[in-house]
Design a protein around this motif. Sequence first.
Motif, PDB file in Angstrom:
ATOM      1  N   GLY A 283       2.602  -9.529 -12.638  1.00 18.36           N
ATOM      2  CA  GLY A 283       1.161  -9.692 -12.469  1.00 18.36           C
ATOM      3  C   GLY A 283       0.683  -9.271 -11.098  1.00 18.36           C
ATOM      4  N   ILE A 284       1.412  -9.669 -10.065  1.00 16.99           N
ATOM      5  CA  ILE A 284       1.051  -9.320  -8.691  1.00 16.99           C
ATOM      6  C   ILE A 284       1.201  -7.818  -8.449  1.00 16.99           C
ATOM      7  CG2 ILE A 284       1.785  -9.576  -6.285  1.00 16.99           C
ATOM      8  CD1 ILE A 284       0.171 -11.913  -7.358  1.00 16.99           C
ATOM      9  N   VAL A 285       2.284  -7.235  -8.946  1.00 10.46           N
ATOM     10  CA  VAL A 285       2.498  -5.797  -8.777  1.00 10.46           C
ATOM     11  C   VAL A 285       1.409  -5.003  -9.493  1.00 10.46           C
ATOM     12  CG1 VAL A 285       4.035  -3.874  -9.371  1.00 10.46           C
ATOM     13  CG2 VAL A 285       4.968  -5.940  -8.322  1.00 10.46           C
ATOM     14  N   MET A 286       1.014  -5.445 -10.676  1.00 10.66           N
ATOM     15  CA  MET A 286      -0.071  -4.753 -11.392  1.00 10.66           C
ATOM     16  C   MET A 286      -1.390  -4.888 -10.645  1.00 10.66           C
ATOM     17  SD  MET A 286       0.881  -2.953 -13.878  1.00 10.66           S
ATOM     18  CE  MET A 286      -0.812  -2.572 -14.353  1.00 10.66           C
ATOM     19  N   ASP A 287      -1.629  -6.033 -10.019  1.00 12.78           N
ATOM     20  CA  ASP A 287      -2.833  -6.169  -9.189  1.00 12.78           C
ATOM     21  C   ASP A 287      -2.827  -5.125  -8.077  1.00 12.78           C
ATOM     22  OD1 ASP A 287      -3.965  -8.260 -10.583  1.00 12.78           O
ATOM     23  OD2 ASP A 287      -3.111  -9.827  -9.305  1.00 12.78           O
ATOM     24  N   GLY A 288      -1.635  -4.894  -7.496  1.00 11.62           N
ATOM     25  CA  GLY A 288      -1.525  -3.874  -6.456  1.00 11.62           C
ATOM     26  C   GLY A 288      -1.732  -2.479  -7.002  1.00 11.62           C
ATOM     27  N   ILE A 289      -1.099  -2.194  -8.133  1.00 11.71           N
ATOM     28  CA  ILE A 289      -1.214  -0.858  -8.738  1.00 11.71           C
ATOM     29  C   ILE A 289      -2.662  -0.519  -9.060  1.00 11.71           C
ATOM     30  CG2 ILE A 289      -0.707   0.453 -10.851  1.00 11.71           C
ATOM     31  CD1 ILE A 289       2.093  -0.818 -10.802  1.00 11.71           C
ATOM     32  N   LEU A 290      -3.396  -1.478  -9.604  1.00  5.28           N
ATOM     33  CA  LEU A 290      -4.772  -1.222 -10.025  1.00  5.28           C
ATOM     34  C   LEU A 290      -5.736  -1.070  -8.850  1.00  5.28           C
ATOM     35  CD1 LEU A 290      -4.945  -3.579 -13.138  1.00  5.28           C
ATOM     36  CD2 LEU A 290      -4.664  -1.087 -13.091  1.00  5.28           C
ATOM     37  N   LYS A 291      -5.260  -1.331  -7.636  1.00 10.80           N
ATOM     38  CA  LYS A 291      -6.074  -1.099  -6.438  1.00 10.80           C
ATOM     39  C   LYS A 291      -5.828   0.287  -5.831  1.00 10.80           C
ATOM     40  CE  LYS A 291      -6.387  -5.967  -5.061  1.00 10.80           C
ATOM     41  NZ  LYS A 291      -6.008  -6.973  -4.024  1.00 10.80           N
ATOM     42  N   LEU A 292      -4.861   1.031  -6.373  1.00  5.64           N
ATOM     43  CA  LEU A 292      -4.562   2.356  -5.855  1.00  5.64           C
ATOM     44  C   LEU A 292      -5.683   3.344  -6.182  1.00  5.64           C
ATOM     45  CD1 LEU A 292      -0.787   2.697  -6.904  1.00  5.64           C
ATOM     46  CD2 LEU A 292      -1.674   2.337  -4.583  1.00  5.64           C
ATOM     47  N   PRO A 293      -5.853   4.373  -5.360  1.00  4.37           N
ATOM     48  CA  PRO A 293      -6.811   5.439  -5.697  1.00  4.37           C
ATOM     49  C   PRO A 293      -6.452   6.057  -7.050  1.00  4.37           C
ATOM     50  CG  PRO A 293      -6.063   5.656  -3.429  1.00  4.37           C
ATOM     51  CD  PRO A 293      -5.211   4.600  -4.055  1.00  4.37           C
ATOM     52  N   ALA A 294      -7.444   6.512  -7.790  1.00  6.74           N
ATOM     53  CA  ALA A 294      -7.246   7.000  -9.158  1.00  6.74           C
ATOM     54  C   ALA A 294      -6.182   8.082  -9.245  1.00  6.74           C
ATOM     55  CB  ALA A 294      -8.575   7.511  -9.712  1.00  6.74           C
ATOM     56  N   GLU A 295      -6.112   8.948  -8.229  1.00  8.87           N
ATOM     57  CA  GLU A 295      -5.175  10.076  -8.290  1.00  8.87           C
ATOM     58  C   GLU A 295      -3.715   9.634  -8.116  1.00  8.87           C
ATOM     59  OE1 GLU A 295      -6.978  10.182  -4.058  1.00  8.87           O
ATOM     60  OE2 GLU A 295      -7.580   9.637  -6.103  1.00  8.87           O
ATOM     61  N   TYR A 296      -3.505   8.390  -7.683  1.00  5.02           N
ATOM     62  CA  TYR A 296      -2.129   7.919  -7.469  1.00  5.02           C
ATOM     63  C   TYR A 296      -1.689   6.870  -8.484  1.00  5.02           C
ATOM     64  CZ  TYR A 296      -2.651  10.304  -3.003  1.00  5.02           C
ATOM     65  OH  TYR A 296      -2.862  11.262  -2.043  1.00  5.02           O
ATOM     66  N   LEU A 297      -2.522   6.602  -9.456  1.00  3.87           N
ATOM     67  CA  LEU A 297      -2.157   5.634 -10.494  1.00  3.87           C
ATOM     68  C   LEU A 297      -1.002   6.171 -11.338  1.00  3.87           C
ATOM     69  CD1 LEU A 297      -5.678   4.452 -11.707  1.00  3.87           C
ATOM     70  CD2 LEU A 297      -3.976   3.077 -10.480  1.00  3.87           C
ATOM     71  N   PRO A 298      -0.246   5.296 -11.996  1.00  7.13           N
ATOM     72  CA  PRO A 298       0.864   5.751 -12.847  1.00  7.13           C
ATOM     73  C   PRO A 298       0.344   6.595 -14.006  1.00  7.13           C
ATOM     74  CG  PRO A 298       0.919   3.363 -12.518  1.00  7.13           C
ATOM     75  CD  PRO A 298      -0.391   3.830 -11.993  1.00  7.13           C
ATOM     76  N   PRO A 299       1.224   7.365 -14.641  1.00  5.12           N
ATOM     77  CA  PRO A 299       0.830   8.090 -15.859  1.00  5.12           C
ATOM     78  C   PRO A 299       0.263   7.115 -16.883  1.00  5.12           C
ATOM     79  CG  PRO A 299       2.997   8.793 -15.112  1.00  5.12           C
ATOM     80  CD  PRO A 299       2.620   7.626 -14.259  1.00  5.12           C
ATOM     81  N   ALA A 300      -0.632   7.594 -17.723  1.00  4.06           N
ATOM     82  CA  ALA A 300      -1.360   6.740 -18.670  1.00  4.06           C
ATOM     83  C   ALA A 300      -0.457   5.800 -19.482  1.00  4.06           C
ATOM     84  CB  ALA A 300      -2.207   7.600 -19.593  1.00  4.06           C
TER      85      ALA A 300
END
Length: 367
Positions: free
Chosen positions: A48-65
Amino acid sequence: MNETLLSFFFKLIQLGIGTRESLHLETPLPESTWKELLTLARKQAVTGIVMDGILKLPAEYLPPAPIKLKGIQQLLRIEQLNRQLNGETVQVSDFLQAEGYACTILKGQGIAQYYPNPLHRMPGDIDVWPDAEPAVLRKYGRKKFYDKEWSLHHTHFPILKGTEVELHFQPSYMYNPVTNTRLLAFCRKHRKACTGNRVLLEGTDRPVAVATDTFNRVYVLQHIMRHLFSEGIGLRQLTDYALVLRKGMTPAEKEETLQTLRRMNMEGFAEAVMYVLQTVFALEPEYLLCAPDERKGKLLLEEILEGGNFGFYDQRGDKRNLINKVKKRGHKFLRVFSLAPSEAVWSFLFFTQAFFQRRWHRLKLSN
């Protein structure tokens, strides 16, 4: 473990809990790296915490869909489980109240209240500590569920279907009998304050009592230390403690906490934990209880990363037979001895005695 991957993993955790404001990458990460990161998050029970971090990343650096979608699905599942557990926690509190016992919720849904989003802490079971002396609670537990498994400090309390509930006679224990007496005195001193510290969990309409900040600054750290010498610990438990400390404290409260830790021979262990909180969570200096000890801290962090949540993923040593189990515990004793020497020695004696007691009990039953 890949140091670059680990460093990025820590930064995502920092972003998730708010000790880091932003995180930028030179190039997008490949799908295989994102899979490793989410596997590591699951192993440490911090998805949950890691996903909170991931979802704060700039759009171009988000994981593949596909990776992002899978992570969001896991996050929604964690939210669902927390909402369910919040409701069940109120049920357990109401049940014990009707039985004549005000109670405190230990760890779990109480600790989740320190999180930026309480629904994103990985949930577990429900631990309750009624406002009564241990002897009274043992008698009550035996009368209520005489056939359930017992341990030194709690019994299984099966009043919910599908959710584990543990009735605590005392919040925890220490292996050293002298410091254990001091721990129990500390718990007795703070029991009333905890049962009076009531909060409203998300999605519920009746408040429950949760442990106070003062109590948690000692109890959560002691719980981490005890599990280090038994099953093991993971980053979820350290995340809990980082956020307990990040709530803040006055200089007088900090000194009171340190005095308590000294009386329980825990100051050296606290120094190791401060290193982990600084390295993994980037906990600000003003929230640290004491100066970090790098040597001990690196040893503790290695144990955490190898074992995962409560040591479930520790692959060091073979546990398939008795001799290998003994070897595994012996090797662990040698590895972690320096983190808390007194507690380590007494834990070895504790587990040795418990082993022979169980064997003697089985022998009597077979005859």
